[in-house]
Design an enzyme around this catalytic site. Structure first.
Site, mmCIF file in Angstrom:
data_model
loop_
_atom_site.group_PDB
_atom_site.id
_atom_site.type_symbol
_atom_site.label_atom_id
_atom_site.label_comp_id
_atom_site.label_asym_id
_atom_site.label_seq_id
_atom_site.Cartn_x
_atom_site.Cartn_y
_atom_site.Cartn_z
ATOM 1 N N SER A 263 -1.153 -3.824 -6.063
ATOM 2 C CA SER A 263 -1.188 -5.028 -6.889
ATOM 3 C C SER A 263 -1.793 -6.189 -6.118
ATOM 4 O O SER A 263 -1.358 -6.489 -5.006
ATOM 5 C CB SER A 263 0.224 -5.407 -7.318
ATOM 6 N N GLU B 19 12.487 -3.342 -4.804
ATOM 7 C CA GLU B 19 11.465 -3.414 -5.840
ATOM 8 C C GLU B 19 12.070 -3.058 -7.197
ATOM 9 O O GLU B 19 11.809 -3.703 -8.200
ATOM 10 C CB GLU B 19 10.323 -2.444 -5.492
ATOM 11 N N GLY C 239 0.820 -1.204 0.000
ATOM 12 C CA GLY C 239 0.000 0.000 0.000
ATOM 13 C C GLY C 239 0.853 1.252 0.000
ATOM 14 O O GLY C 239 1.126 1.837 1.052
ATOM 15 N N TYR C 240 1.296 1.642 -1.167
ATOM 16 C CA TYR C 240 2.170 2.814 -1.287
ATOM 17 C C TYR C 240 1.455 3.993 -1.943
ATOM 18 O O TYR C 240 1.138 4.975 -1.301
ATOM 19 C CB TYR C 240 3.410 2.436 -2.108
#
Lengths: 371, 388
Positions: free
Chosen positions: B168, B251, B134-135
């Site tokens: 995602s 990431e 949750g960014y």
């Protein structure tokens, strides 16, 4: 397989080389030579020989320092940064590697003399405008116990200064390398007026006599000695080009931080920031290919072809981008002869052609990767 | 962990793989359908997929480099290389993939307490809990530190309200790690905390977003008075940006690895293209050669940075370079694959399967995890030192 990280020893070698070259061969020294019309600094080469650079690929029992290909690339890279002029690639890398493939006394003596800085070599391969050893047409016709060489070579790098020539010629059933004195009767050398102000020559061979003694390796089997020599040369040239890329890029980034327009440093403009950052990314990616080529040549030379071509292709492309951006970001001053950027651009163009251009090496990669 | 030489390890591993990797799991696992994501609600596509996951998890092979006590196999870099070589030698599918493995795991290993590691890592390694990230928020994309989802201090927990986007697989995840503003008065980078949130509560809702590729891997996630207990924070309160940045580095390296074609079997582009094109025309061939040269060099760069990282020099800001070069390359690669596929590639689920969907999916590569432009700005400011 050794890791893709520079060892402490390698970093020390790079620092040592940089320290020496900043004193002995800064770009200002190259400019002096260019202005004076000199393409060879014999005293500088002797100093390099004294430090073990001429013998970097010469076995210790022949008086060399035998540091290997990764170390050779490190030296080449540092030479490139300040455009230092020397016969390092043609003599210490290409000729020494070719001679090392042969184990007779004559080759060993030649290697000893290379290590001492007593002899220089040039490799005469190109006949057309592009590097293509397989298309060699120059003839070495059998004549009694020896041969007669007839034909023309061009873009023989260091061909005007060299004491000896390694000449690729066609013999009855293949190609053969001859190791002959550059002054032998029938050889005519014309120095080319090169854009990078370095030594290269067009050479004509008219009925030049060569004996069996002059053959390096075996008749009709040139590639056995030449292939390793070319690979070593291509990898070192890629490293030299990475060095000149780094030199040009350093100048450019400095300029972005200093030059003011519209009241601010031009490096504040995102249009330029992103182009500079993109170039840095390309430089980093190319550095990996070059490090890998050195490791492969040292540890798995039989399978180094892909790694070497990858390094040369990437180095060619990245150098081109670096010098184009270098001139563009400097603006008008980058176009002046008084400024050094043009030297980098011209050397990058010559390096792009020598020992195979981008397309030549891309085809090698393609062949190895199933195209 | 038994101390063996890399070659002994290779021999043992080879035997183990021969005995334990089901035949159906030896197809390289290309394509979205072959991935095992794990999680509470995971439905295995075959018994072989289940068996393969369980056997790997028991050996620590779902997360080979993690310490044994947290569910890994404790492999060093050399043995990790051997592991991947042997896996690809038999064309084995990856037993488990997840954001827990790629992102949260590395962040917890670095910032988490021992208790947190023991609590959260082994279920990730066993594929029992599926995580999402949750960014981003509608108003915090490239300007990620501008997150507005807020956490109100309620003594033993935070009361969280706000909206996340591009989360995602949030609709399939069990837990979410989220950037939450816990101090609204501090400068924007200094008021964010990194919180772990159980999604199985009424205050957390998800809604999938249909993308141009036709599928919905991304979601919106809504927090309405969601409760997050205080002990579910990673790192210090209001220092979540440090964790976020560290995680972004991983990431970026991960996304970049996909771009270099190293994670998916690394087939040579020439071979990939000639599957659909008998003879490549000169222009496509030249483009493909350049793409292949760049892919090989970028692959070596990933190797180099991994080697450097093992030697104690982290990639740091240079991971922006890996992300930028890898993703731009991947987009080019898929453009070439579309071109080689010609009209066959223009049908959804046509003769070339999901080639068009894959092509469209790659367009997100240079956006997610930081756009190419953000990557270039990071390089220009932090690596080159150009003025802001």
């Amino acid at each position: 397989m050794k890791k893709l990280v520079m060892t402490e020893e390698e970093k020390m070698l790079a620092d040592m080389a940089r320290g020496f070259l900043d004193g002995a061969a800064p770009v200002s020294r190259f400019r002096e030579m260019r202005d004076a019309g000199h393409t060879y600094d014999k005293a500088l080469w002797q100093e390099m020989a004294d430090m073990g650079w001429a013998g970097v690929l010469v076995p210790e029992d022949a008086g060399g320092s035998d540091m290997g290909f990764a170390a050779t690339n490190i030296i080449a890279r540092e030479l490139g940064k300040t455009l230092a002029v020397s016969p390092f690639l043609s003599t210490a890398v290409i000729a020494a590697t070719a001679l090392r493939q042969v184990s007779d006394k004559r080759a060993k003596d030649a290697l000893s003399r290379i290590a001492l800085g007593q002899v220089t070599y040039a490799l005469a391969v190109d006949e057309g405008v592009k590097f293509d050893p397989d298309a060699t047409a120059m003839e070495a016709r059998a004549d009694g116990n020896g041969f007669r060489l007839n034909g023309k070579k061009q873009f023989v790098v260091d061909g005007a200064l060299a004491d000896r020539l390694l000449v690729l010629a066609r013999t009855e059933n293949g190609l053969t390398v001859f190791d002959i004195p550059a002054e032998r009767a029938g050889i005519e050398r014309v120095a080319s007026n090169m854009i990078d102000a370095r030594d290269a020559a067009r050479i004509t061979f008219q009925n030049v006599e060569a004996t069996g003694e002059d053959v390096l390796g075996a008749v009709d089997h040139a590639m056995k000695v030449l292939k390793p020599a070319l690979q070593a040369g291509q990898a070192a040239l890629a490293a030299e080009m990475a060095g000149l890329t780094s030199g040009a890029f350093g100048m450019t980034v400095d300029y972005l931080k200093e030059r003011k327009q519209f009241g601010v440093e031009i490096g504040r403009f995102q249009a330029l920031q992103h182009r500079a950052a993109h170039l840095w990314c390309e430089i980093e990616v190319t550095a990996s290919a070059i490090l890998n080529a050195g490791r492969m040549l040292d540890h798995d030379p039989e399978n180094a072809e892909l790694a070497v071509s990858l390094a040369k292709a990437r180095a060619t492309d990245t150098a081109k981008l670096a010098v184009m951006e270098g001139v563009q970001m400097h603006g008008g001053i980058g176009m002046t002869d008084a400024y050094d950027m043009g030297f980098y651009m011209k050397r990058a163009r010559v390096g792009a052609e020598w020992l195979g251009d981008y397309s030549y090496h891309a085809e090698k990669v393609a062949a190895a990767r199933g195209f | 962990m038994t101390v063996n030489t890399p070659e002994e390890f290779r021999a043992e591993l080879r035997d183990w793989l021969e005995m334990n990797c089901p035949g159906e799991m030896r197809d390289g696992g290309l394509g979205e359908d072959s991935i095992c994501w794990g999680g509470k609600d995971w439905v295995f596509t075959s018994n072989a997929q289940k068996v393969w996951l369980e056997r790997c998890a028991a050996k620590g092979y779902t997360v080979p480099t993690w310490p044994v006590e947290y569910g890994g196999a404790g492999l060093d870099r050399t043995r990790e290389k051997v592991f991947h070589e042997e896996m690809s030698a038999i064309n084995a599918r990856s037993p488990l993939q997840s954001f827990g493995i790629w992102m949260l795991g590395p962040a917890l290993l670095h910032f988490g307490s021992h208790e947190q590691k023991l609590h959260y890592l082994p279920p990730i390694a066993r594929g029992e809990v599926r995580w999402c990230q949750g960014y981003s928020e509608p108003g915090a994309g490239s300007d990620l530190a501008n997150v507005q989802t807020r956490g109100e201090d309620k003594g033993d927990h935070w009361l969280v309200n706000g909206q996340k986007i591009w989360t995602s697989y949030a609709d399939k995840a069990d837990w979410i790690f989220a950037l939450v503003r816990t101090d609204r008065n501090a400068p924007k980078h200094k008021g964010i905390s990194f919180l772990l949130c159980d999604m199985d509560q009424t205050g957390v809702e998800t809604r999938p977003i249909k993308m141009i590729s036709g599928i919905s891997p991304f979601c919106e996630t809504f927090f309405t008075d969601a409760k997050i207990p205080k002990h579910q924070i990673v790192g210090e309160e209001n220092r979540g940006w440090d964790v976020a940045k560290y995680l972004l580095t991983h990431e970026r390296e991960m996304i970049s690895g996909g771009g270099a074609g190293l994670s998916g079997g690394g087939r040579a582009l020439g071979a990939v293209l000639s599957d659909t094109m008998e003879t490549l025309d000169a222009t496509t061939r030249a483009d493909a050669m350049r793409c292949e040269i760049d892919a090989l060099a970028i692959g070596l760069t990933l190797e180099r940075y991994k080697d450097q990282s093992e030697a104690g020099q982290g990639a740091g800001d240079a991971s922006a370079m890996l992300k930028y070069t890898g993703t731009e390359l991947n987009k080019q690669r898929h453009e070439l694959m579309m071109s080689a596929g010609g009209s066959d590639a223009l049908e959804w689920d046509g003769p070339l399967g999901n080639r068009a969907g894959d092509w469209l999916r790659t367009k997100a590569n240079s956006i997610e995890g930081g756009t190419s432009e953000v990557m270039l700005s990071i390089v220009s400011r932090r690596v080159l030192g150009l003025p802001a």
